[in-house]
Design a protein around this motif. Structure first.
Motif, short mmCIF file in Angstrom:
data_model
loop_
_atom_site.label_atom_id
_atom_site.label_comp_id
_atom_site.label_asym_id
_atom_site.label_seq_id
_atom_site.Cartn_x
_atom_site.Cartn_y
_atom_site.Cartn_z
N LYS A 246 -1.52 72.68 -37.81
CA LYS A 246 -2.94 72.94 -38.11
C LYS A 246 -3.49 73.90 -37.08
CE LYS A 246 -3.16 68.58 -37.67
NZ LYS A 246 -3.82 67.41 -37.10
N ARG A 247 -4.29 74.85 -37.59
CA ARG A 247 -4.86 75.87 -36.70
C ARG A 247 -6.34 76.07 -36.98
NH1 ARG A 247 -1.18 80.92 -37.98
NH2 ARG A 247 -1.81 80.29 -40.08
N ALA B 84 -9.59 76.78 -38.68
CA ALA B 84 -9.93 77.45 -39.93
C ALA B 84 -8.80 78.34 -40.48
CB ALA B 84 -11.18 78.30 -39.72
N THR C 242 -3.01 76.47 -42.82
CA THR C 242 -2.10 75.48 -42.25
C THR C 242 -0.66 75.89 -42.59
OG1 THR C 242 -3.79 73.89 -42.85
CG2 THR C 242 -1.67 72.98 -42.16
N THR D 7 -7.19 77.01 -45.88
CA THR D 7 -8.26 76.04 -45.59
C THR D 7 -9.47 76.43 -46.42
OG1 THR D 7 -9.01 77.40 -43.75
CG2 THR D 7 -7.48 75.63 -43.21
N GLU D 8 -10.45 75.53 -46.48
CA GLU D 8 -11.68 75.81 -47.22
C GLU D 8 -12.63 76.62 -46.34
OE1 GLU D 8 -12.83 73.72 -50.34
OE2 GLU D 8 -10.66 73.90 -50.56
N VAL E 130 -15.97 76.95 -44.68
CA VAL E 130 -17.10 76.06 -44.35
C VAL E 130 -18.17 76.91 -43.67
CG1 VAL E 130 -17.84 73.99 -43.10
CG2 VAL E 130 -15.53 74.10 -44.07
N VAL F 173 -20.27 74.41 -39.85
CA VAL F 173 -19.53 73.24 -39.35
C VAL F 173 -20.53 72.37 -38.58
CG1 VAL F 173 -17.69 72.46 -37.82
CG2 VAL F 173 -17.37 74.52 -39.19
N ALA G 259 -11.62 65.70 -37.92
CA ALA G 259 -11.06 66.73 -38.82
C ALA G 259 -9.56 66.48 -39.00
CB ALA G 259 -11.30 68.12 -38.24
N GLY G 260 -8.86 66.35 -37.88
CA GLY G 260 -7.41 66.13 -37.95
C GLY G 260 -7.06 64.76 -38.52
N PHE H 49 -7.48 64.98 -42.18
CA PHE H 49 -6.40 65.84 -42.70
C PHE H 49 -5.14 65.00 -42.92
CE2 PHE H 49 -2.63 68.36 -42.40
CZ PHE H 49 -2.92 69.53 -43.11
N ASN I 74 -6.74 69.88 -46.52
CA ASN I 74 -7.73 70.85 -46.05
C ASN I 74 -9.08 70.69 -46.74
OD1 ASN I 74 -6.22 72.12 -44.06
ND2 ASN I 74 -5.29 73.58 -45.48
N ALA J 245 -10.65 67.54 -45.06
CA ALA J 245 -11.09 67.82 -43.69
C ALA J 245 -12.34 68.70 -43.71
CB ALA J 245 -9.97 68.49 -42.89
N ILE K 231 -16.01 67.74 -41.91
CA ILE K 231 -16.69 68.50 -40.84
C ILE K 231 -18.06 69.05 -41.27
CG2 ILE K 231 -14.50 69.07 -39.71
CD1 ILE K 231 -14.70 71.87 -40.79
P1 ADP Z 1 -7.68 68.61 -34.97
O1 ADP Z 1 -8.93 67.93 -35.48
O2 ADP Z 1 -6.45 67.85 -35.30
O3 ADP Z 1 -7.80 69.00 -33.54
P2 ADP Z 1 -7.94 71.31 -36.22
O4 ADP Z 1 -9.09 71.83 -35.46
O5 ADP Z 1 -6.76 72.19 -36.30
O6 ADP Z 1 -7.40 69.91 -35.77
O7 ADP Z 1 -8.48 70.99 -37.67
C1 ADP Z 1 -7.87 70.11 -38.56
C2 ADP Z 1 -8.20 70.52 -39.97
O8 ADP Z 1 -9.62 70.55 -40.16
C3 ADP Z 1 -7.74 71.93 -40.31
O9 ADP Z 1 -6.40 71.95 -40.73
C4 ADP Z 1 -8.69 72.26 -41.46
O10 ADP Z 1 -8.30 71.62 -42.64
C5 ADP Z 1 -9.98 71.63 -41.01
N1 ADP Z 1 -10.82 72.56 -40.25
C6 ADP Z 1 -11.07 72.57 -38.92
N2 ADP Z 1 -11.93 73.55 -38.59
C7 ADP Z 1 -12.23 74.20 -39.75
C8 ADP Z 1 -13.09 75.29 -40.11
N3 ADP Z 1 -13.81 75.96 -39.19
N4 ADP Z 1 -13.15 75.65 -41.41
C9 ADP Z 1 -12.45 75.00 -42.35
N5 ADP Z 1 -11.64 73.96 -42.08
C10 ADP Z 1 -11.53 73.56 -40.81
#
Ligand code: ADP
Length: 311
Positions: free
Chosen positions: A229-230, A232, A235, A249-250, A252, A255, A261-262, A265, A287, A290, A294
Protein backbone atom coordinates in the motif's frame (compact mmCIF):
# COMPACT_ATOMS: atom_id res chain seq x y z
CA UNK A 1 -22.49 -21.25 1.16
CA UNK A 2 -19.26 -22.43 2.78
CA UNK A 3 -18.72 -20.81 6.15
CA UNK A 4 -15.25 -19.42 6.55
CA UNK A 5 -13.71 -18.50 9.87
CA UNK A 6 -10.99 -16.01 10.60
CA UNK A 7 -9.33 -15.38 13.96
CA UNK A 8 -7.51 -12.12 14.71
CA UNK A 9 -5.18 -11.41 17.61
CA UNK A 10 -4.03 -8.12 19.09
CA UNK A 11 -4.85 -5.36 21.51
CA UNK A 12 -7.79 -3.02 21.74
CA UNK A 13 -7.53 -0.12 24.17
CA UNK A 14 -10.00 2.15 25.89
CA UNK A 15 -10.05 5.61 24.36
CA UNK A 16 -10.65 8.89 26.16
CA UNK A 17 -11.01 12.04 24.13
CA UNK A 18 -11.27 15.55 25.59
CA UNK A 19 -9.50 18.06 27.82
CA UNK A 20 -7.57 17.30 31.00
CA UNK A 21 -10.00 17.68 33.92
CA UNK A 22 -12.73 18.59 31.44
CA UNK A 23 -15.40 16.47 29.82
CA UNK A 24 -14.13 13.31 28.15
CA UNK A 25 -15.74 11.04 25.65
CA UNK A 26 -15.17 7.27 26.01
CA UNK A 27 -14.49 4.92 23.13
CA UNK A 28 -12.16 2.13 22.12
CA UNK A 29 -9.64 1.43 19.39
CA UNK A 30 -6.88 -0.84 18.16
CA UNK A 31 -5.66 -1.81 14.72
CA UNK A 32 -6.60 -5.51 14.74
CA UNK A 33 -9.94 -4.83 16.42
CA UNK A 34 -10.74 -2.21 13.76
CA UNK A 35 -9.98 -4.85 11.12
CA UNK A 36 -12.21 -7.37 12.93
CA UNK A 37 -15.13 -4.90 12.98
CA UNK A 38 -14.85 -4.06 9.26
CA UNK A 39 -14.43 -7.75 8.41
CA UNK A 40 -17.56 -8.61 10.34
CA UNK A 41 -19.50 -5.84 8.58
CA UNK A 42 -18.28 -6.73 5.08
CA UNK A 43 -18.09 -10.51 5.42
CA UNK A 44 -21.32 -11.35 7.25
CA UNK A 45 -23.42 -11.54 4.08
CA UNK A 46 -21.06 -14.20 2.68
CA UNK A 47 -21.18 -16.14 5.97
CA UNK A 48 -17.75 -15.12 7.27
CA UNK A 49 -17.26 -15.71 11.00
CA UNK A 50 -14.87 -13.36 12.76
CA UNK A 51 -13.23 -14.22 16.08
CA UNK A 52 -11.12 -11.80 18.12
CA UNK A 53 -8.46 -12.91 20.60
CA UNK A 54 -7.03 -10.61 23.24
CA UNK A 55 -6.67 -10.22 26.99
CA UNK A 56 -9.11 -8.15 29.03
CA UNK A 57 -9.65 -7.66 32.75
CA UNK A 58 -12.55 -8.63 34.97
CA UNK A 59 -13.64 -4.99 35.33
CA UNK A 60 -16.78 -3.31 34.04
CA UNK A 61 -14.96 -1.46 31.24
CA UNK A 62 -13.70 -4.80 29.91
CA UNK A 63 -17.26 -6.13 30.07
CA UNK A 64 -18.39 -3.05 28.13
CA UNK A 65 -15.80 -3.69 25.42
CA UNK A 66 -16.90 -7.31 25.03
CA UNK A 67 -20.50 -6.23 24.69
CA UNK A 68 -19.66 -3.71 21.96
CA UNK A 69 -17.57 -6.19 19.98
CA UNK A 70 -20.35 -8.79 20.19
CA UNK A 71 -22.80 -6.16 18.92
CA UNK A 72 -20.61 -5.88 15.84
CA UNK A 73 -21.09 -9.59 15.24
CA UNK A 74 -17.63 -10.58 16.48
CA UNK A 75 -17.23 -13.92 18.27
CA UNK A 76 -15.49 -13.07 21.56
CA UNK A 77 -15.00 -16.64 22.84
CA UNK A 78 -11.20 -16.41 22.32
CA UNK A 79 -10.88 -13.47 24.73
CA UNK A 80 -9.18 -14.25 28.05
CA UNK A 81 -10.33 -12.29 31.12
CA UNK A 82 -7.24 -11.99 33.27
CA UNK A 83 -7.56 -11.36 37.02
CA UNK A 84 -5.63 -8.32 38.22
CA UNK A 85 -5.17 -6.83 34.74
CA UNK A 86 -7.00 -4.04 32.93
CA UNK A 87 -7.32 -2.98 29.29
CA UNK A 88 -4.76 -0.46 28.02
CA UNK A 89 -5.89 3.17 27.76
CA UNK A 90 -5.07 6.13 25.56
CA UNK A 91 -6.07 9.75 25.75
CA UNK A 92 -6.56 12.02 22.75
CA UNK A 93 -6.27 15.72 23.61
CA UNK A 94 -7.28 18.25 20.99
CA UNK A 95 -5.67 21.70 21.25
CA UNK A 96 -7.18 25.04 20.21
CA UNK A 97 -5.91 24.61 16.63
CA UNK A 98 -7.48 21.16 16.33
CA UNK A 99 -4.12 19.32 16.56
CA UNK A 100 -4.42 15.97 18.31
CA UNK A 101 -1.88 14.52 20.75
CA UNK A 102 -1.90 11.01 22.18
CA UNK A 103 -0.88 9.65 25.61
CA UNK A 104 -0.81 5.92 26.40
CA UNK A 105 -1.15 3.75 29.51
CA UNK A 106 -0.60 0.27 28.18
CA UNK A 107 2.59 -1.15 29.73
CA UNK A 108 0.74 -3.63 31.93
CA UNK A 109 -2.37 -4.11 29.83
CA UNK A 110 -4.23 -7.42 29.90
CA UNK A 111 -3.52 -7.99 26.17
CA UNK A 112 0.19 -8.32 26.90
CA UNK A 113 -0.55 -11.23 29.25
CA UNK A 114 -2.65 -13.23 26.78
CA UNK A 115 -0.06 -16.01 26.48
CA UNK A 116 0.84 -16.05 30.19
CA UNK A 117 -1.02 -19.30 30.69
CA UNK A 118 -0.13 -22.91 29.86
CA UNK A 119 -2.58 -22.86 27.03
CA UNK A 120 -4.95 -20.30 25.51
CA UNK A 121 -8.22 -20.66 23.58
CA UNK A 122 -6.37 -19.39 20.52
CA UNK A 123 -3.92 -22.31 20.66
CA UNK A 124 -6.43 -24.92 21.88
CA UNK A 125 -8.87 -24.18 19.04
CA UNK A 126 -6.38 -23.48 16.26
CA UNK A 127 -7.87 -26.17 14.00
CA UNK A 128 -11.13 -24.24 13.75
CA UNK A 129 -10.30 -21.44 11.37
CA UNK A 130 -9.36 -20.95 7.74
CA UNK A 131 -7.41 -17.74 8.25
CA UNK A 132 -5.46 -16.04 11.01
CA UNK A 133 -4.55 -12.35 11.19
CA UNK A 134 -2.04 -10.39 13.24
CA UNK A 135 -0.16 -7.12 12.90
CA UNK A 136 3.19 -5.65 13.83
CA UNK A 137 1.44 -4.18 16.88
CA UNK A 138 0.22 -7.66 17.96
CA UNK A 139 3.91 -8.66 17.93
CA UNK A 140 5.19 -5.50 19.61
CA UNK A 141 2.97 -5.63 22.69
CA UNK A 142 3.89 -9.21 23.59
CA UNK A 143 6.85 -10.06 25.79
CA UNK A 144 9.41 -12.31 23.99
CA UNK A 145 7.95 -15.56 25.40
CA UNK A 146 4.46 -14.64 24.23
CA UNK A 147 5.78 -13.68 20.82
CA UNK A 148 7.40 -17.13 20.50
CA UNK A 149 4.05 -18.76 21.29
CA UNK A 150 2.47 -16.64 18.56
CA UNK A 151 5.16 -17.66 16.06
CA UNK A 152 4.58 -21.31 17.03
CA UNK A 153 0.89 -20.89 16.32
CA UNK A 154 1.58 -19.27 12.94
CA UNK A 155 3.86 -22.18 12.04
CA UNK A 156 1.21 -24.76 12.96
CA UNK A 157 -1.48 -22.97 10.98
CA UNK A 158 0.74 -22.50 7.96
CA UNK A 159 1.67 -26.20 7.98
CA UNK A 160 -1.95 -27.24 7.79
CA UNK A 161 -2.63 -24.81 4.94
CA UNK A 162 -4.52 -22.03 6.74
CA UNK A 163 -4.10 -18.51 5.39
CA UNK A 164 -1.70 -16.73 7.77
CA UNK A 165 -1.93 -12.96 7.31
CA UNK A 166 0.52 -10.37 8.63
CA UNK A 167 -0.04 -6.61 8.45
CA UNK A 168 3.21 -4.72 8.98
CA UNK A 169 2.01 -1.89 11.24
CA UNK A 170 5.32 -0.69 12.67
CA UNK A 171 5.29 1.57 15.75
CA UNK A 172 8.92 2.25 16.75
CA UNK A 173 8.14 3.34 20.29
CA UNK A 174 6.56 -0.02 21.13
CA UNK A 175 9.91 -1.75 20.55
CA UNK A 176 12.94 -1.72 22.86
CA UNK A 177 15.22 -1.32 19.83
CA UNK A 178 15.24 -1.53 16.07
CA UNK A 179 17.14 -4.84 15.90
CA UNK A 180 14.52 -6.69 17.92
CA UNK A 181 11.75 -5.23 15.77
CA UNK A 182 13.52 -6.24 12.56
CA UNK A 183 14.11 -9.78 13.80
CA UNK A 184 10.48 -10.21 14.83
CA UNK A 185 9.12 -8.75 11.57
CA UNK A 186 11.36 -10.94 9.43
CA UNK A 187 10.24 -14.02 11.31
CA UNK A 188 6.61 -13.00 10.88
CA UNK A 189 7.11 -12.52 7.12
CA UNK A 190 8.67 -15.98 6.86
CA UNK A 191 5.70 -17.55 8.62
CA UNK A 192 3.01 -15.71 6.65
CA UNK A 193 1.22 -16.79 3.50
CA UNK A 194 -0.11 -13.27 2.90
CA UNK A 195 1.46 -9.96 3.91
CA UNK A 196 -0.13 -6.51 3.77
CA UNK A 197 2.67 -3.98 3.65
CA UNK A 198 2.43 -0.24 4.19
CA UNK A 199 5.42 1.04 2.23
CA UNK A 200 6.07 3.87 4.75
CA UNK A 201 6.28 1.43 7.64
CA UNK A 202 8.59 -0.91 5.74
CA UNK A 203 10.83 2.05 4.92
CA UNK A 204 11.02 3.01 8.62
CA UNK A 205 11.66 -0.58 9.72
CA UNK A 206 14.54 -1.01 7.29
CA UNK A 207 15.85 2.54 7.69
CA UNK A 208 15.82 3.16 3.93
CA UNK A 209 16.20 6.59 2.30
CA UNK A 210 13.47 6.34 -0.31
CA UNK A 211 10.00 4.89 -0.63
CA UNK A 212 11.03 3.27 -3.93
CA UNK A 213 13.74 1.26 -2.22
CA UNK A 214 11.26 0.19 0.47
CA UNK A 215 8.84 -0.99 -2.22
CA UNK A 216 11.62 -2.96 -3.93
CA UNK A 217 12.60 -4.54 -0.60
CA UNK A 218 8.98 -5.44 0.11
CA UNK A 219 8.60 -7.02 -3.32
CA UNK A 220 11.53 -9.32 -2.50
CA UNK A 221 10.02 -10.62 0.78
CA UNK A 222 9.61 -14.39 1.03
CA UNK A 223 5.80 -14.25 1.25
CA UNK A 224 3.63 -16.00 -1.38
CA UNK A 225 0.87 -13.37 -1.57
CA UNK A 226 1.89 -9.73 -1.18
CA UNK A 227 0.17 -6.36 -1.20
CA UNK A 228 2.02 -3.08 -0.99
CA UNK A 229 0.00 0.00 0.00
CA UNK A 230 1.24 3.44 -0.95
CA UNK A 231 -1.44 5.86 0.28
CA UNK A 232 -3.19 7.42 -2.72
CA UNK A 233 -0.89 5.70 -5.25
CA UNK A 234 -2.11 2.42 -6.78
CA UNK A 235 -1.71 -0.65 -4.58
CA UNK A 236 0.74 -3.28 -5.79
CA UNK A 237 -0.68 -6.80 -5.70
CA UNK A 238 0.83 -10.20 -6.37
CA UNK A 239 -0.95 -13.51 -5.73
CA UNK A 240 1.13 -16.66 -5.14
CA UNK A 241 2.99 -17.55 -8.32
CA UNK A 242 1.50 -14.56 -10.15
CA UNK A 243 2.79 -11.32 -11.62
CA UNK A 244 2.64 -7.86 -10.05
CA UNK A 245 -0.53 -5.91 -10.81
CA UNK A 246 -1.74 -2.45 -9.83
CA UNK A 247 -5.05 -1.85 -8.05
CA UNK A 248 -6.20 1.75 -8.45
CA UNK A 249 -7.19 3.68 -5.34
CA UNK A 250 -10.29 5.88 -5.23
CA UNK A 251 -10.01 9.62 -5.69
CA UNK A 252 -10.79 11.28 -2.35
CA UNK A 253 -11.29 15.05 -2.71
CA UNK A 254 -11.15 15.76 1.02
CA UNK A 255 -9.36 13.34 3.36
CA UNK A 256 -10.94 13.89 6.79
CA UNK A 257 -9.05 11.36 8.96
CA UNK A 258 -6.73 8.55 7.81
CA UNK A 259 -7.12 6.60 11.07
CA UNK A 260 -7.85 2.94 10.23
CA UNK A 261 -7.18 3.35 6.49
CA UNK A 262 -4.88 0.33 6.52
CA UNK A 263 -7.04 -1.58 9.01
CA UNK A 264 -10.13 -1.25 6.84
CA UNK A 265 -8.08 -2.03 3.73
CA UNK A 266 -7.09 -5.37 5.29
CA UNK A 267 -10.71 -6.14 6.15
CA UNK A 268 -11.96 -5.23 2.69
CA UNK A 269 -9.30 -7.36 1.07
CA UNK A 270 -9.84 -10.43 3.23
CA UNK A 271 -13.64 -10.24 3.09
CA UNK A 272 -13.46 -10.62 -0.69
CA UNK A 273 -10.44 -12.92 -0.91
CA UNK A 274 -11.90 -15.44 1.56
CA UNK A 275 -15.09 -15.45 -0.51
CA UNK A 276 -13.09 -16.52 -3.58
CA UNK A 277 -12.44 -13.22 -5.41
CA UNK A 278 -9.12 -12.68 -7.20
CA UNK A 279 -6.33 -10.78 -5.43
CA UNK A 280 -6.79 -7.82 -7.81
CA UNK A 281 -10.59 -7.57 -7.35
CA UNK A 282 -10.16 -7.95 -3.59
CA UNK A 283 -7.62 -5.09 -3.55
CA UNK A 284 -9.93 -2.86 -5.60
CA UNK A 285 -12.69 -3.46 -3.07
CA UNK A 286 -10.25 -2.81 -0.21
CA UNK A 287 -9.32 0.54 -1.74
CA UNK A 288 -13.00 1.47 -2.01
CA UNK A 289 -13.61 0.67 1.64
CA UNK A 290 -10.47 2.49 2.85
CA UNK A 291 -11.44 5.54 0.77
CA UNK A 292 -14.84 5.54 2.48
CA UNK A 293 -13.27 5.27 5.93
CA UNK A 294 -10.91 8.23 5.42
CA UNK A 295 -13.84 10.47 4.44
CA UNK A 296 -15.11 10.19 8.03
CA UNK A 297 -13.72 11.07 11.43
CA UNK A 298 -12.62 8.22 13.73
CA UNK A 299 -11.45 4.65 13.22
CA UNK A 300 -14.91 3.08 13.06
CA UNK A 301 -17.29 4.92 10.77
CA UNK A 302 -21.08 4.56 11.22
CA UNK A 303 -22.50 1.39 9.67
CA UNK A 304 -24.95 3.51 7.66
CA UNK A 305 -22.03 5.24 5.95
CA UNK A 306 -20.93 1.94 4.40
CA UNK A 307 -24.20 0.08 3.95
CA UNK A 308 -23.54 -0.35 0.20
CA UNK A 309 -20.17 -1.99 0.93
CA UNK A 310 -21.48 -4.35 3.60
CA UNK A 311 -23.25 -6.72 1.20
P1 ADP B 1 -1.77 2.65 6.40
O1 ADP B 1 -3.08 3.19 6.95
O2 ADP B 1 -1.69 1.18 6.47
O3 ADP B 1 -0.59 3.37 6.95
P2 ADP B 1 -1.79 3.84 3.65
O4 ADP B 1 -1.59 5.26 4.00
O5 ADP B 1 -0.89 3.28 2.62
O6 ADP B 1 -1.72 2.83 4.85
O7 ADP B 1 -3.29 3.70 3.20
C1 ADP B 1 -4.00 2.49 3.20
C2 ADP B 1 -5.08 2.55 2.15
O8 ADP B 1 -5.95 3.67 2.39
C3 ADP B 1 -4.55 2.77 0.75
O9 ADP B 1 -4.17 1.57 0.15
C4 ADP B 1 -5.78 3.38 0.08
O10 ADP B 1 -6.73 2.40 -0.21
C5 ADP B 1 -6.34 4.25 1.16
N1 ADP B 1 -5.83 5.62 1.11
C6 ADP B 1 -4.95 6.23 1.93
N2 ADP B 1 -4.75 7.51 1.58
C7 ADP B 1 -5.53 7.74 0.49
C8 ADP B 1 -5.81 8.87 -0.34
N3 ADP B 1 -5.22 10.07 -0.13
N4 ADP B 1 -6.68 8.72 -1.35
C9 ADP B 1 -7.30 7.55 -1.58
N5 ADP B 1 -7.10 6.45 -0.82
C10 ADP B 1 -6.23 6.54 0.19
Amino acid sequence: MTVKRIALVGECMLELQGQAFGAMQQGFGGDTLNTAVYLSRCGAAAGLQVLYATGLGEDSLSAGLLQRWAQEGIDVSLVRRIAGRMPGLYLIEVDARGERSFSYWRDTSAAKAYFESLTTPLEARAEEWDAFYLSGISLAILPPAGRERLFGLMRRLRERGALVVFDNNYRPRLWPDLQEARRAFMQAFELSSLALITADDHQALLGLDTLESAVAAAQALPVPELLIKRGALPTLVRAAGGVWQEAATERVAKVVDTTAAGDSFAAGYLSRRLAGATALDSALFANRLAARVIRHRGALIPREAMADLAQ
